[in-house]
Design a protein around this motif. Structure first.
Motif, PDB file in Angstrom:
ATOM      1  N   ASP A 114       0.820  -1.213   0.000  1.00  0.00           N
ATOM      2  CA  ASP A 114       0.000   0.000   0.000  1.00  0.00           C
ATOM      3  C   ASP A 114       0.852   1.260   0.000  1.00  0.00           C
ATOM      4  O   ASP A 114       0.468   2.266  -0.596  1.00  0.00           O
ATOM      5  CB  ASP A 114      -0.935   0.000   1.218  1.00  0.00           C
ATOM      6  CG  ASP A 114      -2.038  -1.039   1.094  1.00  0.00           C
ATOM      7  OD1 ASP A 114      -2.330  -1.446  -0.051  1.00  0.00           O
ATOM      8  OD2 ASP A 114      -2.612  -1.427   2.133  1.00  0.00           O
ATOM      9  N   SER A 115       1.991   1.237   0.657  1.00  0.00           N
ATOM     10  CA  SER A 115       2.845   2.433   0.699  1.00  0.00           C
ATOM     11  C   SER A 115       3.321   2.804  -0.705  1.00  0.00           C
ATOM     12  O   SER A 115       3.415   3.990  -1.047  1.00  0.00           O
ATOM     13  CB  SER A 115       4.032   2.212   1.624  1.00  0.00           C
ATOM     14  OG  SER A 115       4.846   1.141   1.150  1.00  0.00           O
ATOM     15  N   VAL A 116       3.597   1.807  -1.524  1.00  0.00           N
ATOM     16  CA  VAL A 116       4.022   2.076  -2.903  1.00  0.00           C
ATOM     17  C   VAL A 116       2.854   2.637  -3.710  1.00  0.00           C
ATOM     18  O   VAL A 116       3.024   3.569  -4.505  1.00  0.00           O
ATOM     19  CB  VAL A 116       4.605   0.801  -3.559  1.00  0.00           C
ATOM     20  CG1 VAL A 116       4.917   1.031  -5.021  1.00  0.00           C
ATOM     21  CG2 VAL A 116       5.836   0.337  -2.809  1.00  0.00           C
ATOM     22  N   HIS A 117       1.650   2.088  -3.483  1.00  0.00           N
ATOM     23  CA  HIS A 117       0.458   2.620  -4.162  1.00  0.00           C
ATOM     24  C   HIS A 117       0.258   4.090  -3.797  1.00  0.00           C
ATOM     25  O   HIS A 117      -0.042   4.920  -4.662  1.00  0.00           O
ATOM     26  CB  HIS A 117      -0.793   1.824  -3.764  1.00  0.00           C
ATOM     27  CG  HIS A 117      -0.992   0.564  -4.517  1.00  0.00           C
ATOM     28  ND1 HIS A 117      -1.366   0.525  -5.831  1.00  0.00           N
ATOM     29  CD2 HIS A 117      -0.861  -0.737  -4.128  1.00  0.00           C
ATOM     30  CE1 HIS A 117      -1.466  -0.717  -6.233  1.00  0.00           C
ATOM     31  NE2 HIS A 117      -1.158  -1.512  -5.229  1.00  0.00           N
ATOM     32  N   ASP A 118       0.422   4.394  -2.495  1.00  0.00           N
ATOM     33  CA  ASP A 118       0.258   5.781  -2.053  1.00  0.00           C
ATOM     34  C   ASP A 118       1.288   6.689  -2.707  1.00  0.00           C
ATOM     35  O   ASP A 118       0.961   7.783  -3.173  1.00  0.00           O
ATOM     36  CB  ASP A 118       0.367   5.865  -0.524  1.00  0.00           C
ATOM     37  CG  ASP A 118      -0.782   5.152   0.177  1.00  0.00           C
ATOM     38  OD1 ASP A 118      -1.821   4.920  -0.479  1.00  0.00           O
ATOM     39  OD2 ASP A 118      -0.642   4.839   1.378  1.00  0.00           O
ATOM     40  N   ARG A 119       2.533   6.251  -2.722  1.00  0.00           N
ATOM     41  CA  ARG A 119       3.596   7.060  -3.355  1.00  0.00           C
ATOM     42  C   ARG A 119       3.333   7.256  -4.844  1.00  0.00           C
ATOM     43  O   ARG A 119       3.534   8.340  -5.386  1.00  0.00           O
ATOM     44  CB  ARG A 119       4.971   6.394  -3.171  1.00  0.00           C
ATOM     45  CG  ARG A 119       5.504   6.422  -1.788  1.00  0.00           C
ATOM     46  CD  ARG A 119       5.968   7.835  -1.478  1.00  0.00           C
ATOM     47  NE  ARG A 119       6.614   7.864  -0.207  1.00  0.00           N
ATOM     48  CZ  ARG A 119       7.744   8.460   0.035  1.00  0.00           C
ATOM     49  NH1 ARG A 119       8.348   9.116  -0.919  1.00  0.00           N
ATOM     50  NH2 ARG A 119       8.260   8.446   1.230  1.00  0.00           N
ATOM     51  N   THR A 125      -0.307  12.649  -9.002  1.00  0.00           N
ATOM     52  CA  THR A 125      -0.937  13.945  -8.723  1.00  0.00           C
ATOM     53  C   THR A 125       0.041  15.079  -8.983  1.00  0.00           C
ATOM     54  O   THR A 125      -0.302  16.094  -9.600  1.00  0.00           O
ATOM     55  CB  THR A 125      -1.426  13.989  -7.257  1.00  0.00           C
ATOM     56  OG1 THR A 125      -2.343  12.914  -7.065  1.00  0.00           O
ATOM     57  CG2 THR A 125      -2.094  15.313  -6.950  1.00  0.00           C
ATOM     58  N   THR A 126       1.282  14.918  -8.534  1.00  0.00           N
ATOM     59  CA  THR A 126       2.312  15.942  -8.763  1.00  0.00           C
ATOM     60  C   THR A 126       2.580  16.110 -10.251  1.00  0.00           C
ATOM     61  O   THR A 126       2.720  17.237 -10.744  1.00  0.00           O
ATOM     62  CB  THR A 126       3.614  15.550  -8.031  1.00  0.00           C
ATOM     63  OG1 THR A 126       3.326  15.387  -6.646  1.00  0.00           O
ATOM     64  CG2 THR A 126       4.675  16.615  -8.215  1.00  0.00           C
ATOM     65  N   ALA A 127       2.635  14.999 -10.978  1.00  0.00           N
ATOM     66  CA  ALA A 127       2.881  15.072 -12.416  1.00  0.00           C
ATOM     67  C   ALA A 127       1.748  15.798 -13.132  1.00  0.00           C
ATOM     68  O   ALA A 127       1.983  16.612 -14.029  1.00  0.00           O
ATOM     69  CB  ALA A 127       3.058  13.675 -12.998  1.00  0.00           C
ATOM     70  N   ARG A 128       0.486  15.543 -12.730  1.00  0.00           N
ATOM     71  CA  ARG A 128      -0.644  16.231 -13.350  1.00  0.00           C
ATOM     72  C   ARG A 128      -0.615  17.723 -13.061  1.00  0.00           C
ATOM     73  O   ARG A 128      -0.990  18.539 -13.897  1.00  0.00           O
ATOM     74  CB  ARG A 128      -1.961  15.638 -12.851  1.00  0.00           C
ATOM     75  CG  ARG A 128      -2.339  14.370 -13.554  1.00  0.00           C
ATOM     76  CD  ARG A 128      -3.752  13.910 -13.181  1.00  0.00           C
ATOM     77  NE  ARG A 128      -3.749  12.467 -13.109  1.00  0.00           N
ATOM     78  CZ  ARG A 128      -3.754  11.754 -11.999  1.00  0.00           C
ATOM     79  NH1 ARG A 128      -3.806  12.333 -10.833  1.00  0.00           N
ATOM     80  NH2 ARG A 128      -3.718  10.449 -12.045  1.00  0.00           N
ATOM     81  N   ALA A 129      -0.165  18.086 -11.865  1.00  0.00           N
ATOM     82  CA  ALA A 129      -0.117  19.506 -11.487  1.00  0.00           C
ATOM     83  C   ALA A 129       1.029  20.245 -12.183  1.00  0.00           C
ATOM     84  O   ALA A 129       0.972  21.452 -12.359  1.00  0.00           O
ATOM     85  CB  ALA A 129       0.034  19.634  -9.974  1.00  0.00           C
ATOM     86  N   ASN A 130       2.069  19.519 -12.588  1.00  0.00           N
ATOM     87  CA  ASN A 130       3.257  20.142 -13.185  1.00  0.00           C
ATOM     88  C   ASN A 130       3.546  19.538 -14.557  1.00  0.00           C
ATOM     89  O   ASN A 130       4.643  19.061 -14.817  1.00  0.00           O
ATOM     90  CB  ASN A 130       4.469  19.948 -12.264  1.00  0.00           C
ATOM     91  CG  ASN A 130       4.261  20.569 -10.915  1.00  0.00           C
ATOM     92  OD1 ASN A 130       3.928  21.736 -10.824  1.00  0.00           O
ATOM     93  ND2 ASN A 130       4.418  19.784  -9.860  1.00  0.00           N
ATOM     94  N   ARG A 131       2.574  19.572 -15.429  1.00  0.00           N
ATOM     95  CA  ARG A 131       2.727  18.920 -16.736  1.00  0.00           C
ATOM     96  C   ARG A 131       3.795  19.556 -17.610  1.00  0.00           C
ATOM     97  O   ARG A 131       4.563  18.868 -18.248  1.00  0.00           O
ATOM     98  CB  ARG A 131       1.401  18.924 -17.483  1.00  0.00           C
ATOM     99  CG  ARG A 131       0.421  17.966 -16.896  1.00  0.00           C
ATOM    100  CD  ARG A 131      -0.849  17.916 -17.671  1.00  0.00           C
ATOM    101  NE  ARG A 131      -1.739  16.952 -17.037  1.00  0.00           N
ATOM    102  CZ  ARG A 131      -2.923  16.664 -17.474  1.00  0.00           C
ATOM    103  NH1 ARG A 131      -3.379  17.253 -18.542  1.00  0.00           N
ATOM    104  NH2 ARG A 131      -3.666  15.782 -16.855  1.00  0.00           N
ATOM    105  N   LYS A 132       3.830  20.881 -17.621  1.00  0.00           N
ATOM    106  CA  LYS A 132       4.767  21.560 -18.519  1.00  0.00           C
ATOM    107  C   LYS A 132       6.218  21.197 -18.202  1.00  0.00           C
ATOM    108  O   LYS A 132       6.954  20.785 -19.098  1.00  0.00           O
ATOM    109  CB  LYS A 132       4.541  23.070 -18.467  1.00  0.00           C
ATOM    110  CG  LYS A 132       5.255  23.826 -19.541  1.00  0.00           C
ATOM    111  CD  LYS A 132       4.832  25.276 -19.548  1.00  0.00           C
ATOM    112  CE  LYS A 132       5.396  25.997 -20.748  1.00  0.00           C
ATOM    113  NZ  LYS A 132       4.950  27.378 -20.795  1.00  0.00           N
ATOM    114  N   PRO A 133       6.681  21.321 -16.934  1.00  0.00           N
ATOM    115  CA  PRO A 133       8.066  20.923 -16.647  1.00  0.00           C
ATOM    116  C   PRO A 133       8.300  19.446 -16.942  1.00  0.00           C
ATOM    117  O   PRO A 133       9.390  19.063 -17.388  1.00  0.00           O
ATOM    118  CB  PRO A 133       8.235  21.216 -15.154  1.00  0.00           C
ATOM    119  CG  PRO A 133       7.169  22.197 -14.818  1.00  0.00           C
ATOM    120  CD  PRO A 133       6.048  21.929 -15.773  1.00  0.00           C
TER     121      PRO A 133
END
Length: 155
Positions: A114-119, A125-133
């Motif tokens: 589960d910890s890997v799923h959470d990570r 989520t981080t990738a979706r928020a920072n698509r351009k970089p």
């Protein structure tokens, strides 16, 4: 105005005032006409730009239509020249690969802590928020890989 056309007091006569008003109107008319002419040039440039855009869009549509037709023709040629036995084997292999991929995905999901799923969720989520970089970094990675591959190929 000349001194001879003025009265003794130095004020212009009504005829002189009318002539002066007429000259001012004529000058104003010429100025307005010049401004209108400049505005027409701008409008003409915009019309030409619109015409060029329209023509480019039409030509693009024609070229895209040719490309689609050629691609469809190429696909049809490949289908026509591929034996039925090969097509059946390709369809069967595609089905097997799809099933194997789905099974592998289920197995990975079942055996991942589960910890890997959470990570992974946080990373997504981080990738979706920072698509351009992320896209820039991905493009830089692709360019670097192509350069390395090109250098190894040139040796």
């Amino acid at each position: 105005m000349s001194d001879a056309s003025r009265t003794h007091v130095g004020t212009p006569t009504p005829e002189e005032l009318r002539a002066q008003v007429e000259r001012t109107r004529e000058e104003l008319g010429q100025t307005v006409e010049a401004l209108a002419h400049k505005a027409d040039i701008k409008a003409q440039a915009q019309e030409k730009t619109a015409a060029v855009r329209k023509r480019a869009a039409e030509e693009t549509a024609v070229v895209a239509g040719h490309v689609r037709a050629n691609a469809h023709h190429a696909v049809q040629l490949v289908k026509d020249r591929t034996p039925d036995r090969v097509r059946d084997q390709a369809a069967q292999a595609s089905g097997l690969v799809g099933h194997a991929t789905a099974r592998a995905g289920r197995l990975v999901a079942e055996h991942t802590p589960d910890s890997v799923h959470d990570r992974a969720g946080q990373a997504a989520t981080t990738a979706r928020a920072n698509r351009k970089p992320l896209f820039v970094a991905g493009a830089a990675l692709v360019v670097a890989l192509l350069l390395v591959r090109h250098r190894h190929g040139c040796r």
